[in-house]
Design an enzyme around this catalytic site. Sequence first.
Site, PDB file in Angstrom:
ATOM      1  N   CYS A   2      -9.285 -75.825 -18.933  1.00  0.00           N
ATOM      2  CA  CYS A   2     -10.717 -76.103 -19.031  1.00  0.00           C
ATOM      3  C   CYS A   2     -11.209 -76.742 -17.748  1.00  0.00           C
ATOM      4  CB  CYS A   2     -10.991 -77.054 -20.193  1.00  0.00           C
ATOM      5  SG  CYS A   2     -10.299 -76.468 -21.740  1.00  0.00           S
ATOM      6  N   CYS A 240       0.758 -81.570 -12.678  1.00  0.00           N
ATOM      7  CA  CYS A 240       1.065 -80.144 -12.866  1.00  0.00           C
ATOM      8  C   CYS A 240       1.220 -79.454 -11.511  1.00  0.00           C
ATOM      9  CB  CYS A 240      -0.053 -79.480 -13.671  1.00  0.00           C
ATOM     10  SG  CYS A 240       0.094 -77.684 -13.741  1.00  0.00           S
ATOM     11  N   ASP A 351       3.103 -63.064  -3.935  1.00  0.00           N
ATOM     12  CA  ASP A 351       2.200 -63.496  -5.006  1.00  0.00           C
ATOM     13  C   ASP A 351       2.456 -64.969  -5.291  1.00  0.00           C
ATOM     14  OD1 ASP A 351       0.237 -63.411  -6.899  1.00  0.00           O
ATOM     15  OD2 ASP A 351       1.115 -61.789  -8.072  1.00  0.00           O
ATOM     16  N   CYS A 388       3.836 -73.212 -21.208  1.00  0.00           N
ATOM     17  CA  CYS A 388       3.239 -74.533 -20.985  1.00  0.00           C
ATOM     18  C   CYS A 388       2.662 -75.061 -22.294  1.00  0.00           C
ATOM     19  CB  CYS A 388       2.128 -74.444 -19.942  1.00  0.00           C
ATOM     20  SG  CYS A 388       1.294 -76.028 -19.696  1.00  0.00           S
ATOM     21  N   CYS A 439       5.285 -82.343 -13.058  1.00  0.00           N
ATOM     22  CA  CYS A 439       5.704 -81.576 -14.232  1.00  0.00           C
ATOM     23  C   CYS A 439       6.184 -80.217 -13.755  1.00  0.00           C
ATOM     24  CB  CYS A 439       4.535 -81.395 -15.206  1.00  0.00           C
ATOM     25  SG  CYS A 439       4.966 -80.350 -16.621  1.00  0.00           S
ATOM     26  N   CYS A 442       7.498 -75.574 -17.081  1.00  0.00           N
ATOM     27  CA  CYS A 442       7.457 -74.117 -17.272  1.00  0.00           C
ATOM     28  C   CYS A 442       8.572 -73.405 -16.497  1.00  0.00           C
ATOM     29  CB  CYS A 442       6.086 -73.551 -16.916  1.00  0.00           C
ATOM     30  SG  CYS A 442       5.420 -74.138 -15.377  1.00  0.00           S
TER      31      CYS A 442
END
Length: 456
Positions: A2, A240, A351, A388, A439, A442
């Site tokens: 968001c 993150c 990428d 995640c 973090c 993932c």
Amino acid sequence: MCGLIGIAGSPEAAALAIEGLHTQQFRGLESAGVATGNGSDVHLRGGLGLVQDVFSQEVDVLGQLPGNLAIGHIRYSTVAKDARNARLYQPIRGLWGTEPFCLAHNGNLPDTTHLMSYIDQSRLTSSVDSEIIVRFFEGSNETGIFEDDFANALHEIRGAFCFLLLFRDEIIAVRDPQGVHPLSIGKREDGTFVVASETCALETLEATWLGDVEPGTFVRIRADGETGVTRFAEAAPKQCIFQLVYFGHPASIMYGTPIFEWRVKVGEAIEHMYPTHGADIVVPVPDSAIPYGIGYGAGGRSGRYLPGIWRHHYTGRTFILPTQNIRQAAVRRKFQSSIHDLQGKSVVLIDDSIVRGTTSHWVVDRVWKAGAREVHMLSAYDAIRYSCVYGVDTPEKKNLIAATKSVEETCKFIGATSLRYFPIESLLRLAGGPPGQWCTACTNGDYWHKANRLAA
Ligand code: SF4
């Protein structure tokens, strides 16, 4: 994922908030909302769709959103598993004692069991964690001293959260002790404070970046410009890293790092680790991999930087679409290639990351079809093997290509000559600070909230 925007001290608060949401629309396509405070009440308006759909010029939006305080929220499209959740937009309205407030949340609480035990669950209209937080706050007015009650309430919340709260006469910006997601504060020349998920929104609103909301603190900003900072928990950073790699806008400064420059440096480091001497060209997959491509091609040893794939900017992100066929069609719609003749050339494709492999497969195929001799694929992010749970919309684990296939199998699936992932340890060195402050769940499944919960 968001985007948040907060405005304090401007008679044009709603208009500035809407403008700030527009800037962050690269994050959000699913719903948008703005709440304002005018000293005597809070006003809320929002809905599903793009910012320009929800805040259509045909409706007197600004007339419905009076006041010189505003907060706004934009949600990035996700697959709705629960129709009730799909209808919910933010900010969400609540009552602190008798005081109306609205809350906008960026992040995710992986486990709300603890909070659920405090609230009247029959009042929930969804299973969204943000609504649970609003109901939890509603029951937190225990001593009547807001500063203490609010700090105590925040202490009970575990997971990833940045909040903007709007009351009739102030906004409050909150960042979790881990500082997982960024939240920055700026100020305009006319004295208006602006709070935003990304500093690129500050630039749009002609605000100068003052700094970030520190992890474990909340900042109160009143309509008259008075501010105050309260620490509710010790900082225990778990920022993150994937935001720096992929989600962050290249024009933003995130966690104190200018994103574009940092990505160029990562591209240079990837070239040092994985040179492709003799390659003819380096093609980035747009948009986020462009700086990696610039960095990789900077020395000229491993190919010349040559943008050859173009992104259509009015399509959403593709890895969250519901079926493989729709995703493949969306990738074709999302990218166009200006690579028509690569006869006999050795090509490096770079990428930011490889999630499902759908985009990589398409891009590699385009390069082969243009006549390439070799196609080497590089990913600036390590293999994503875990989903995640902290508010970044990655697919379920079973749909992550690296969770089910080895590097060799993934290389075969995408059809490349070779495939290399830049290791997370190397990335963390470039990100700076102690490695534990990032973090990385993932990539390695290190879900830190579980350890925190045991320690609590
Ligand atoms: Fe970011 Fe990955 Fe951690 Fe999610 S799990 S917060 S995407 S680093």
